[in-house]
Design a protein around this motif. Structure first.
Motif, short mmCIF file in Angstrom:
data_model
loop_
_atom_site.label_atom_id
_atom_site.label_comp_id
_atom_site.label_asym_id
_atom_site.label_seq_id
_atom_site.Cartn_x
_atom_site.Cartn_y
_atom_site.Cartn_z
N GLY A 18 0.87 -1.22 -0.01
CA GLY A 18 0.03 0.03 0.03
C GLY A 18 0.87 1.08 0.04
N ARG A 19 1.99 1.22 0.00
CA ARG A 19 2.92 2.46 0.12
C ARG A 19 3.10 2.77 -1.25
NH1 ARG A 19 7.86 1.33 4.56
NH2 ARG A 19 6.46 0.83 6.38
N LYS A 20 3.03 4.30 -1.60
CA LYS A 20 3.31 4.87 -2.95
C LYS A 20 4.92 4.87 -2.94
CE LYS A 20 2.23 8.61 -5.61
NZ LYS A 20 1.41 9.56 -5.83
N SER A 21 5.39 4.48 -4.17
CA SER A 21 6.78 4.59 -4.41
C SER A 21 7.16 6.19 -4.60
CB SER A 21 7.38 3.84 -5.45
OG SER A 21 8.47 4.02 -5.98
N ILE A 22 8.49 6.51 -3.94
CA ILE A 22 8.51 7.90 -4.07
C ILE A 22 9.97 8.02 -5.26
CG2 ILE A 22 10.00 9.88 -2.87
CD1 ILE A 22 8.57 8.88 -0.34
N PRO A 23 9.71 8.96 -6.27
CA PRO A 23 10.69 8.83 -7.21
C PRO A 23 12.00 9.50 -6.89
CG PRO A 23 8.93 10.45 -7.60
CD PRO A 23 8.39 9.53 -6.58
N THR A 24 12.99 9.24 -7.45
CA THR A 24 14.42 9.73 -7.17
C THR A 24 14.77 10.85 -8.20
OG1 THR A 24 15.23 7.64 -6.09
CG2 THR A 24 16.72 9.40 -6.90
N VAL A 25 15.03 11.81 -7.76
CA VAL A 25 15.23 13.06 -8.67
C VAL A 25 16.64 13.78 -8.75
CG1 VAL A 25 14.31 15.36 -9.64
CG2 VAL A 25 12.94 13.52 -9.05
N GLU A 26 17.50 13.95 -9.29
CA GLU A 26 18.48 14.55 -9.45
C GLU A 26 18.37 15.87 -9.08
OE1 GLU A 26 21.28 13.94 -12.91
OE2 GLU A 26 21.19 11.75 -12.61
N ALA A 27 19.38 16.40 -8.05
CA ALA A 27 19.03 17.67 -7.77
C ALA A 27 20.14 18.66 -8.67
CB ALA A 27 19.84 17.74 -6.16
N VAL A 28 19.47 19.05 -9.78
CA VAL A 28 20.37 19.88 -10.52
C VAL A 28 19.90 21.31 -10.53
CG1 VAL A 28 20.54 18.11 -12.45
CG2 VAL A 28 18.60 19.51 -12.42
N ARG A 29 20.83 22.22 -11.03
CA ARG A 29 20.44 23.69 -10.82
C ARG A 29 19.30 24.26 -11.47
NH1 ARG A 29 23.86 28.04 -9.39
NH2 ARG A 29 23.36 30.14 -10.43
N ASP A 30 18.58 25.06 -10.98
CA ASP A 30 17.48 25.66 -11.38
C ASP A 30 15.92 24.79 -11.21
OD1 ASP A 30 18.66 27.82 -12.03
OD2 ASP A 30 19.06 27.44 -14.23
N LEU A 31 16.31 23.58 -10.72
CA LEU A 31 15.27 22.68 -10.14
C LEU A 31 14.24 23.25 -9.27
CD1 LEU A 31 13.52 19.91 -10.75
CD2 LEU A 31 15.06 19.17 -8.98
N VAL A 32 13.00 23.54 -9.38
CA VAL A 32 12.21 24.30 -8.56
C VAL A 32 11.56 23.26 -7.45
CG1 VAL A 32 10.10 25.72 -8.17
CG2 VAL A 32 11.70 26.26 -9.95
N ILE A 33 11.72 23.42 -6.34
CA ILE A 33 11.24 22.44 -5.35
C ILE A 33 10.72 23.03 -4.13
CG2 ILE A 33 12.73 20.35 -6.13
CD1 ILE A 33 14.51 20.95 -3.58
N GLU A 34 10.02 22.35 -3.31
CA GLU A 34 9.64 22.65 -2.06
C GLU A 34 10.05 21.79 -0.89
OE1 GLU A 34 5.23 23.30 0.58
OE2 GLU A 34 5.34 22.96 -1.90
#
Length: 280
Positions: A18-34
């Motif tokens: 039942g757990r939702k898989s959390i995607p992995t994202v590279e921390a590249v410059r200009d990526l907008v995150i919260e």
């Protein structure tokens, strides 16, 4: 034989059920995150071994651990340090494959017209590389009231087409009536007028990019851009204030992913129209 009790729940990893898989994202410059704990939203401006620096819409910067909890477009992600640059072709801000060492093409006779300077700047920001490769010039009209006269003066044909991007192109609007008039005119087959539903091109930028959950509704008695500036806590007394506010909004646009799909499709449609082979 059917198993009346179902499969053995211990035969699989029941802890993850039942757990939702959390995607992995590279921390590249200009990526907008919260960052979820503080709600701080911004673009990555620096990456260290174990930390990232974010800069928000107002220029404020904060540092967070790379292993922290983050969201992209409201969905949780797990950040990792970027891998080495891929050997394959890079992409432009519009998502197209970049053409290495490609000089700008001599300008075509065809043109894309947009309503104002802000529209032109946003199109250049995301599609500028593509337009230079294709030799397409973007000009702005300062409104569409005189579009029919401009088309008649330009005298487009199958080799000199016109594409027009219009704000607030919805049924029954002044803009829709002007578009219909052009389509019925003598050059209608060589002109494509498309539009987006937003009051102003500012709204084509995803609100999260400027720290909003959604673009606010502004009363008709208040100039729309003034109302938006007030909602963002920005000065709006002079035209210079409005220009500075737009520069801040535009500064949050790094690629097509920062724009609403209602605009993306329309601009791509215009580029295809004015670059279609002349024999078609």
């Amino acid at each position: 034989m059917d198993d009346r009790y179902g499969p053995d729940v211990l035969a699989t990893d029941w802890r993850k059920a039942g757990r939702k898989s959390i995607p992995t994202v590279e921390a590249v410059r200009d990526l907008v995150i919260e960052e979820t704990a503080t709600g701080f939203c911004g673009a990555i401006t620096r990456l260290e071994a174990q930390t990232i620096e974010l800069e928000d819409y107002f220029g404020k910067k904060r540092v967070f651990p790379l292993t922290g909890s983050f969201l992209i477009d409201g969905e949780p992600v797990r950040l990792v340090a970027p891998s080495r640059a891929p050997s394959g072709p890079s992409r432009t801000a519009s998502g197209s494959f970049a053409v290495a060492e490609q000089k700008a093409r001599v300008a075509r006779a065809s043109r894309i017209f947009v309503e104002g300077r802000h529209d032109a700047e946003l199109v250049e920001r995301v599609w500028g590389d593509d337009l230079r490769v294709e030799g397409v010039v973007v000009e702005y009209l300062e409104g569409v009231d005189d579009l029919d006269a401009i088309v008649k003066e330009f005298r487009p044909d199958r080799r000199r087409r016109i594409g027009v991007l219009v704000d607030h192109l919805v049924a029954g609007s002044k803009e829709s009536r002007i578009a219909e008039q052009v389509a019925r005119g003598p050059y209608g087959s060589h002109v494509l007028v498309v539009g987006h539903p937003f009051v102003d091109i500012w709204q084509a930028v995803k609100p999260a990019r400027v720290g909003l959950a959604e673009w606010p509704t502004i009363p008709r008695s208040v100039p729309w851009k003034h109302g938006i500036c007030a909602a963002l806590g920005l000065p709006h007394e002079t035209q210079a204030d409005i220009a500075r506010a737009w520069k801040r909004i535009l500064g949050q646009v790094r690629s097509y992913s920062d724009l609403e799909p209602e605009l993306l499709g329309r601009v791509e449609q215009l580029i295809d129209f004015v670059t279609e082979p002349q024999g078609h």
